[in-house]
Design an enzyme around this catalytic site. Structure first.
Site, PDB file in Angstrom:
ATOM      1  N   GLU A  96      44.818  32.881  45.487  1.00 25.42           N
ATOM      2  CA  GLU A  96      46.139  33.532  45.895  1.00 25.42           C
ATOM      3  C   GLU A  96      46.664  32.512  46.903  1.00 25.42           C
ATOM      4  OE1 GLU A  96      45.772  37.491  47.524  1.00 25.42           O
ATOM      5  OE2 GLU A  96      46.010  38.424  45.420  1.00 25.42           O
ATOM      6  N   HIS A 108      23.160  28.554  30.454  1.00 29.07           N
ATOM      7  CA  HIS A 108      22.936  29.093  29.067  1.00 29.07           C
ATOM      8  C   HIS A 108      24.093  29.563  28.510  1.00 29.07           C
ATOM      9  CE1 HIS A 108      18.606  28.343  29.310  1.00 29.07           C
ATOM     10  NE2 HIS A 108      18.837  28.506  30.740  1.00 29.07           N
ATOM     11  N   LYS A 166      53.365  44.285  39.080  1.00 27.39           N
ATOM     12  CA  LYS A 166      53.729  45.574  39.521  1.00 27.39           C
ATOM     13  C   LYS A 166      55.037  46.131  39.276  1.00 27.39           C
ATOM     14  CE  LYS A 166      50.893  44.602  43.819  1.00 27.39           C
ATOM     15  NZ  LYS A 166      51.151  44.502  45.174  1.00 27.39           N
TER      16      LYS A 166
END
Ligand code: PA5
Length: 442
Positions: free
Chosen positions: A284, A305, A419
């Site tokens: 951010e 792995h 949003k």
């Protein structure tokens, strides 16, 4: 307490010591900008001095609230997302026993509001049915959808289980001093509240009640956590925080040399959520204006792995920062076996941590040889004080690094886009135009 050390020898195949040092004037200018508050986002610099300004009285008050919640609740749900979630989660996970979730405990801290999973919330509701639970609801803006949904649902459940008045006693709100729906609700209901300072952004708020209250409820030493951060804050203000500077300069030198992805690596499962906190802090803060190192993370040796192949031989656009923990908490040796059918007697008598450390060293060498520059951030051990220092180390470094990158490290305009679309799709009042526009795209 020993300081955090940053070792950058493993980047020299890609960027030389001279190339890193050539950035020092820019780094010093970034530090000057940060400390004088003369740069972009300077209204969000409260975190710089925060650890030094936290009073004992404030910490005692948080500890008293935590003790009260621990007294009446076997479970406390911390509701929040992003910066209002990850710091507390990171510290609690780092300090908790690996199997504490399966052990009886005085008060368990659970999290909600960090997703909109219907199954997650329904299953949490079912779990809480026969629990004496309380709620810490955390939102700086007080308007974030995810925690608001979780709070509405769990508040209703709590009131149904213990009655309105007892629910009020068991709910604590952490939010802005004046603004936002949560502040309005908390005032109307008479909840105990804590304030998130205006000048401390969400992802820098772990050392405010946002992080400190859940951490205290989980039973950990918030005074030591703050003390660890305060030590490095003091050094930063005195221009002596060489570790954060070294990290910021090196990662920018690597970025300018074409390394666009940084992988934060740990060899301790307890640090998984610390990496999640770091990813938010760096993602951010730096990912804007079409710039920024992409922050990724792996938990080793587990991920050797799975992601190990890509890291060793995939596209050479990555570098790694390994958090090395010098001393683990326990001592466990690998036993000898008379039959040696598994062929492991060559390490019999060695500590498990020694094997882990050889895996770490072997991997670092293999990755450097494979063209993946490696840095090490070395901490003496995992405890509240070192975690406090590590938190501040990364906060200070991202401030410097963001200015070196030429962005405002303290805003996050990009998080609004989803949003707007979500509100439009949900037909939130006031979003009529957006609803029409988004429907046209479907
Ligand atoms: O760092 C940030 O500012 C964000 O990640 C916020 O912490 C997150 O969006 C939650 O916001 P709020 O605390 O306002 O609910």
């Amino acid at each position: 307490m020993e300081n955090i050390k940053v070792v950058t020898k493993g980047v020299c195949g890609t960027v030389s010591r001279d190339a890193i040092e050539a950035l020092a004037p820019e780094g010093n200018a970034a530090l000057e900008t940060l400390l004088s508050g003369s740069g972009a986002g300077n209204d969000f610099l409260g975190w710089v001095r925060l650890p030094l300004e936290i009073t004992d009285e404030h910490l005692n008050d948080i500890n008293e609230t935590a003790a009260r919640l621990r007294e009446c609740c076997d479970t406390v749900v911390a509701i929040g997302i992003g910066g209002s979630y990850l710091g507390a989660k990171a510290v609690i996970e780092a300090l908790s026993g690996s199997f504490s979730a399966y052990e009886p405990t005085k008060t368990r801290v659970l999290f909600a509001g960090q997703n909109i999973g219907e199954d997650y919330l329904a299953e949490l509701q079912a779990y809480l049915k026969d629990k004496q639970f309380g709620i810490i609801v955390i939102s700086k803006s007080g308007t974030t959808t995810e925690p608001a949904i979780a709070f509405r649902i769990l508040k209703e459940q709590l009131e149904a289980q213990v009655g309105h008045d007892e629910a009020v006693r068991r709910i604590v709100a952490v939010t802005d001093e004046k603004r936002g729906a949560l502040r309005t609700l908390a005032t109307a209901e008479g909840y105990k509240t804590y304030i998130i300072p205006d000048n401390v952004g969400g992802r820098f708020s772990v050392l405010t009640p946002v992080g400190l209250l859940p951490i205290a409820v989980a039973g950990f030493d918030i005074k030591a956590l703050v003390a660890g951060a305060a030590k490095l804050a003091k050094e930063t203000l005195e221009g002596r925080n060489a570790a954060s500077m070294e990290y910021a300069l090196t990662r920018n030198a690597l970025y300018r040399a074409g390394k666009k992805i940084e992988i934060l690596v740990n060899y301790s499962p307890k640090l998984h959520f610390f990496s999640e906190w770091w990813k938010q802090l760096y993602g951010e803060s730096e990912g804007k204006d079409n710039k920024g190192i992409f922050p990724a993370s792996v938990d080793n040796t587990t991920d050797l792995h799975s992601m190990g192949q890509w890291i060793q031989e995939g596209e050479r656009i990555i570098f790694e920062t390994v958090i090395s923990v010098e001393k683990v908490a326990h001592e466990l040796r690998i036993p000898a076996d008379a039959d040696n059918l598994d062929g492991l007697n060559y390490i019999a008598g060695k500590r498990v941590d020694e094997v882990n450390k050889m895996a770490e060293l072997g991997t670092r060498i293999a990755h450097i040889d494979g063209g993946v520059p490696n840095m090490q951030v070395i901490i003496p051990s995992i405890n509240p004080e070192t975690l406090g220092e590590l938190i501040y180390f990364f906060e200070a470094a991202v401030g410097l690094s963001g200015y070196l990158l030429g962005v405002n490290p303290f805003n996050q305009p990009g998080v609004e886009a989803y949003k707007r679309n979500m509100f439009a799709l949900l037909e939130k009042p006031g979003y009529e135009k957006e609803t029409e526009a988004i429907r046209a795209k479907l």
